[in-house]
Design a protein around this motif. Structure first.
Motif, PDB file in Angstrom:
ATOM      1  N   LEU A  71      -0.613  10.820  38.770  1.00  0.00           N
ATOM      2  CA  LEU A  71      -0.398   9.797  37.742  1.00  0.00           C
ATOM      3  C   LEU A  71      -1.649   9.592  36.899  1.00  0.00           C
ATOM      4  O   LEU A  71      -1.557   9.398  35.677  1.00  0.00           O
ATOM      5  CB  LEU A  71       0.014   8.479  38.407  1.00  0.00           C
ATOM      6  CG  LEU A  71       1.360   8.469  39.132  1.00  0.00           C
ATOM      7  CD1 LEU A  71       1.593   7.114  39.802  1.00  0.00           C
ATOM      8  CD2 LEU A  71       2.506   8.787  38.179  1.00  0.00           C
ATOM      9  N   GLN A  72      -2.823   9.635  37.532  1.00  0.00           N
ATOM     10  CA  GLN A  72      -4.063   9.443  36.778  1.00  0.00           C
ATOM     11  C   GLN A  72      -4.263  10.524  35.726  1.00  0.00           C
ATOM     12  O   GLN A  72      -4.843  10.254  34.660  1.00  0.00           O
ATOM     13  CB  GLN A  72      -5.259   9.427  37.733  1.00  0.00           C
ATOM     14  CG  GLN A  72      -5.390   8.117  38.508  1.00  0.00           C
ATOM     15  CD  GLN A  72      -6.537   8.157  39.505  1.00  0.00           C
ATOM     16  OE1 GLN A  72      -7.016   9.224  39.886  1.00  0.00           O
ATOM     17  NE2 GLN A  72      -6.971   6.981  39.940  1.00  0.00           N
ATOM     18  N   THR A  73      -3.800  11.741  35.989  1.00  0.00           N
ATOM     19  CA  THR A  73      -3.971  12.810  34.995  1.00  0.00           C
ATOM     20  C   THR A  73      -3.167  12.531  33.731  1.00  0.00           C
ATOM     21  O   THR A  73      -3.422  13.153  32.686  1.00  0.00           O
ATOM     22  CB  THR A  73      -3.551  14.192  35.551  1.00  0.00           C
ATOM     23  OG1 THR A  73      -2.135  14.231  35.777  1.00  0.00           O
ATOM     24  CG2 THR A  73      -4.318  14.530  36.819  1.00  0.00           C
ATOM     25  N   ARG A  74      -2.236  11.590  33.795  1.00  0.00           N
ATOM     26  CA  ARG A  74      -1.416  11.229  32.631  1.00  0.00           C
ATOM     27  C   ARG A  74      -1.681   9.789  32.181  1.00  0.00           C
ATOM     28  O   ARG A  74      -0.982   9.281  31.296  1.00  0.00           O
ATOM     29  CB  ARG A  74       0.073  11.405  32.965  1.00  0.00           C
ATOM     30  CG  ARG A  74       0.456  12.842  33.320  1.00  0.00           C
ATOM     31  CD  ARG A  74       1.954  13.005  33.455  1.00  0.00           C
ATOM     32  NE  ARG A  74       2.304  14.409  33.623  1.00  0.00           N
ATOM     33  CZ  ARG A  74       2.680  14.962  34.790  1.00  0.00           C
ATOM     34  NH1 ARG A  74       2.779  14.208  35.884  1.00  0.00           N
ATOM     35  NH2 ARG A  74       2.969  16.233  34.867  1.00  0.00           N
ATOM     36  N   GLY A  75      -2.628   9.128  32.821  1.00  0.00           N
ATOM     37  CA  GLY A  75      -2.928   7.749  32.463  1.00  0.00           C
ATOM     38  C   GLY A  75      -1.853   6.770  32.874  1.00  0.00           C
ATOM     39  O   GLY A  75      -1.730   5.684  32.289  1.00  0.00           O
ATOM     40  N   LEU A  76      -1.089   7.107  33.908  1.00  0.00           N
ATOM     41  CA  LEU A  76       0.056   6.287  34.310  1.00  0.00           C
ATOM     42  C   LEU A  76      -0.207   5.457  35.563  1.00  0.00           C
ATOM     43  O   LEU A  76       0.674   4.724  35.999  1.00  0.00           O
ATOM     44  CB  LEU A  76       1.282   7.182  34.546  1.00  0.00           C
ATOM     45  CG  LEU A  76       1.763   7.980  33.326  1.00  0.00           C
ATOM     46  CD1 LEU A  76       2.934   8.873  33.709  1.00  0.00           C
ATOM     47  CD2 LEU A  76       2.152   7.035  32.191  1.00  0.00           C
ATOM     48  N   TYR A  77      -1.384   5.571  36.141  1.00  0.00           N
ATOM     49  CA  TYR A  77      -1.685   4.807  37.351  1.00  0.00           C
ATOM     50  C   TYR A  77      -2.339   3.486  36.958  1.00  0.00           C
ATOM     51  O   TYR A  77      -2.942   3.365  35.889  1.00  0.00           O
ATOM     52  CB  TYR A  77      -2.613   5.614  38.257  1.00  0.00           C
ATOM     53  CG  TYR A  77      -2.715   5.074  39.666  1.00  0.00           C
ATOM     54  CD1 TYR A  77      -1.578   4.912  40.450  1.00  0.00           C
ATOM     55  CD2 TYR A  77      -3.946   4.723  40.217  1.00  0.00           C
ATOM     56  CE1 TYR A  77      -1.668   4.430  41.753  1.00  0.00           C
ATOM     57  CE2 TYR A  77      -4.043   4.248  41.515  1.00  0.00           C
ATOM     58  CZ  TYR A  77      -2.898   4.096  42.275  1.00  0.00           C
ATOM     59  OH  TYR A  77      -2.991   3.610  43.548  1.00  0.00           O
ATOM     60  N   GLN A  78      -2.201   2.465  37.853  1.00  0.00           N
ATOM     61  CA  GLN A  78      -2.737   1.150  37.508  1.00  0.00           C
ATOM     62  C   GLN A  78      -4.255   1.142  37.376  1.00  0.00           C
ATOM     63  O   GLN A  78      -4.811   0.348  36.621  1.00  0.00           O
ATOM     64  CB  GLN A  78      -2.296   0.096  38.527  1.00  0.00           C
ATOM     65  CG  GLN A  78      -2.604   0.405  39.975  1.00  0.00           C
ATOM     66  CD  GLN A  78      -1.384   0.933  40.699  1.00  0.00           C
ATOM     67  OE1 GLN A  78      -0.639   1.741  40.138  1.00  0.00           O
ATOM     68  NE2 GLN A  78      -1.162   0.498  41.930  1.00  0.00           N
ATOM     69  N   LEU A  79      -4.927   2.045  38.095  1.00  0.00           N
ATOM     70  CA  LEU A  79      -6.373   2.188  37.967  1.00  0.00           C
ATOM     71  C   LEU A  79      -6.645   3.181  36.839  1.00  0.00           C
ATOM     72  O   LEU A  79      -6.321   4.352  36.944  1.00  0.00           O
ATOM     73  CB  LEU A  79      -6.969   2.692  39.288  1.00  0.00           C
ATOM     74  CG  LEU A  79      -8.480   2.892  39.331  1.00  0.00           C
ATOM     75  CD1 LEU A  79      -9.204   1.574  39.145  1.00  0.00           C
ATOM     76  CD2 LEU A  79      -8.899   3.533  40.660  1.00  0.00           C
ATOM     77  N   LYS A  80      -7.252   2.694  35.744  1.00  0.00           N
ATOM     78  CA  LYS A  80      -7.441   3.522  34.543  1.00  0.00           C
ATOM     79  C   LYS A  80      -8.926   3.539  34.159  1.00  0.00           C
ATOM     80  O   LYS A  80      -9.366   2.816  33.262  1.00  0.00           O
ATOM     81  CB  LYS A  80      -6.604   2.972  33.383  1.00  0.00           C
ATOM     82  CG  LYS A  80      -5.094   3.079  33.584  1.00  0.00           C
ATOM     83  CD  LYS A  80      -4.341   2.532  32.386  1.00  0.00           C
ATOM     84  CE  LYS A  80      -2.857   2.822  32.447  1.00  0.00           C
ATOM     85  NZ  LYS A  80      -2.184   2.146  33.555  1.00  0.00           N
ATOM     86  N   PRO A  81      -9.726   4.384  34.824  1.00  0.00           N
ATOM     87  CA  PRO A  81     -11.148   4.477  34.461  1.00  0.00           C
ATOM     88  C   PRO A  81     -11.312   5.087  33.061  1.00  0.00           C
ATOM     89  O   PRO A  81     -10.426   5.768  32.545  1.00  0.00           O
ATOM     90  CB  PRO A  81     -11.730   5.417  35.526  1.00  0.00           C
ATOM     91  CG  PRO A  81     -10.667   5.530  36.581  1.00  0.00           C
ATOM     92  CD  PRO A  81      -9.370   5.291  35.907  1.00  0.00           C
ATOM     93  N   GLU A  82     -12.472   4.849  32.480  1.00  0.00           N
ATOM     94  CA  GLU A  82     -12.778   5.492  31.209  1.00  0.00           C
ATOM     95  C   GLU A  82     -12.934   7.000  31.414  1.00  0.00           C
ATOM     96  O   GLU A  82     -13.449   7.450  32.432  1.00  0.00           O
ATOM     97  CB  GLU A  82     -14.081   4.919  30.632  1.00  0.00           C
ATOM     98  CG  GLU A  82     -13.941   3.526  30.065  1.00  0.00           C
ATOM     99  CD  GLU A  82     -15.203   3.087  29.319  1.00  0.00           C
ATOM    100  OE1 GLU A  82     -15.962   3.984  28.886  1.00  0.00           O
ATOM    101  OE2 GLU A  82     -15.418   1.877  29.215  1.00  0.00           O
ATOM    102  N   LEU A  83     -12.475   7.762  30.434  1.00  0.00           N
ATOM    103  CA  LEU A  83     -12.641   9.214  30.467  1.00  0.00           C
ATOM    104  C   LEU A  83     -14.064   9.576  30.083  1.00  0.00           C
ATOM    105  O   LEU A  83     -14.674   8.909  29.256  1.00  0.00           O
ATOM    106  CB  LEU A  83     -11.654   9.870  29.500  1.00  0.00           C
ATOM    107  CG  LEU A  83     -10.163   9.681  29.790  1.00  0.00           C
ATOM    108  CD1 LEU A  83      -9.340  10.285  28.647  1.00  0.00           C
ATOM    109  CD2 LEU A  83      -9.782  10.326  31.101  1.00  0.00           C
ATOM    110  N   PRO A  84     -14.586  10.676  30.630  1.00  0.00           N
ATOM    111  CA  PRO A  84     -14.032  11.467  31.739  1.00  0.00           C
ATOM    112  C   PRO A  84     -14.388  10.822  33.074  1.00  0.00           C
ATOM    113  O   PRO A  84     -15.347  10.048  33.163  1.00  0.00           O
ATOM    114  CB  PRO A  84     -14.748  12.805  31.571  1.00  0.00           C
ATOM    115  CG  PRO A  84     -16.100  12.413  31.030  1.00  0.00           C
ATOM    116  CD  PRO A  84     -15.853  11.234  30.126  1.00  0.00           C
TER     117      PRO A  84
END
Length: 319
Positions: free
Chosen positions: A45-58
């Motif tokens: 999910l994180q690879t698509r930005g769909l998880y609740q934890l959304k760190p700044e890229l990269p």
């Protein structure tokens, strides 16, 4: 150090392996030389930005690791060279990772690094679901969806270790059913038409559901009176809805299982959960089945194995 980074939110195929400076443990932190890192659905999910934890890229994903302590704070109970497993939240897909002492745990000698990296997320989630939220009682019958995957196999073993009388695995194929049986399930039924098969052998007290989707209503129908359905996730993609009259008529409960947010908001709670499962790790009652193992350069394949629902047991990266 070499590490896997998420640099864009374009899915598993877009992750990159790069060279980064070795992490430095801050005050009160443990630095671990990573020998194995668990790969789970949240990273997909994180690879698509769909998880609740959304760190700044990269950023470097990876929430659970096992390896050897490099440095540890005085009084933490850890020393260089100790074999440990840890829940690091981020940064695990790398050669080194940083953990907090209360999220770091000694590994029994009989538990491999690969098995150790399979424990924090799946087994503590299963414990939280079945024991803390589901209130499993000795002799109860348990139905586990997605039973050949990481959460599924963990739930089978935790259910048995904490008193379940009979565990029924639900899998998409007979081959995955065999994986669930090897993990400790008493029987398996195929997902297609699972309700009829469950009714034939007897309804259940608890349903463990990390899948969601269109099987939700039949899961409710598979419960005995006073039964509990544990909602852990939605790997099928669709979030089901419940008609509450079904709950009223049979005194059923649909119970949310949000382990991460709950445990992380309560300092020391994860350590208490680990202490509860530790004797079962040492005895071998909890023995994580290892599925596919990949190197860091194969992170895309590891994530795709989960994304495409091909995983059996725990998927791992070994730096």
């Amino acid at each position: 150090m070499r590490a896997v980074q998420i640099t864009t939110l374009d899915g598993p195929s877009a992750v990159e392996v790069t060279e980064l400076p070795d992490p430095t443990a801050g005050e009160g932190q443990v630095l671990v030389r990573v020998r194995a890192a668990g790969v789970s659905f949240p990273e997909v999910l994180q690879t698509r930005g769909l998880y609740q934890l959304k760190p700044e890229l990269p950023f470097v994903p990876g929430s659970e690791v096992a390896g050897e302590v490099v440095t540890a704070p005085e009084g933490s109970g850890f020393s260089p060279g100790d074999r440990v497993a840890g829940f690091c939240m981020l940064g695990g897909f790398a050669e080194y990772a940083v953990t907090q002492p209360d999220m770091t745990f000694h590994l029994p000698d009989a538990v491999s690094f690969e098995q150790g990296a399979s424990v924090p997320l799946n087994y503590l989630t299963a414990y939280f679901a079945l024991v803390e939220r589901g209130r499993i009682a000795p002799g109860e019958r348990v139905l586990v969806h997605g039973a050949a995957g990481g959460v599924g196999t963990a739930s089978i073993q935790v259910a048995k270790a904490f008193g379940a009388g009979h565990v029924i695995a639900v899998t998409s194929t007979a081959e995955k059913g065999a994986v669930a049986i090897d993990a400790g399930a008493d029987e398996f039924v195929l997902a297609d038409g699972f309700l009829d098969a469950v009714k034939a052998s007897g309804k259940v007290d608890l349903v463990v559901d990390p899948v969601g989707g269109d099987r939700f209503t039949d899961s409710l129908r598979s419960l005995r009176e006073d039964g509990r359905l544990l909602v852990i996730g939605f790997t099928a993609g669709d979030i089901p809805e419940v008609k509450v009259n079904r709950l009223l008529l049979n005194n059923l409960s649909v119970v949310g299982v949000g382990w991460g947010a709950y445990a992380l908001a309560r300092p020391g709670h994860v350590a208490q959960e680990w202490a509860a499962i530790a004797p079962h790790l040492e005895s071998g009652a909890l023995t994580p089945p290892i599925g596919a193992t990949f190197g860091l350069d194969e992170a895309t394949q590891a994530l795709a194995t989960i994304d495409e629902r091909r995983a059996t047991g725990k998927v791992l990266l070994t730096p």
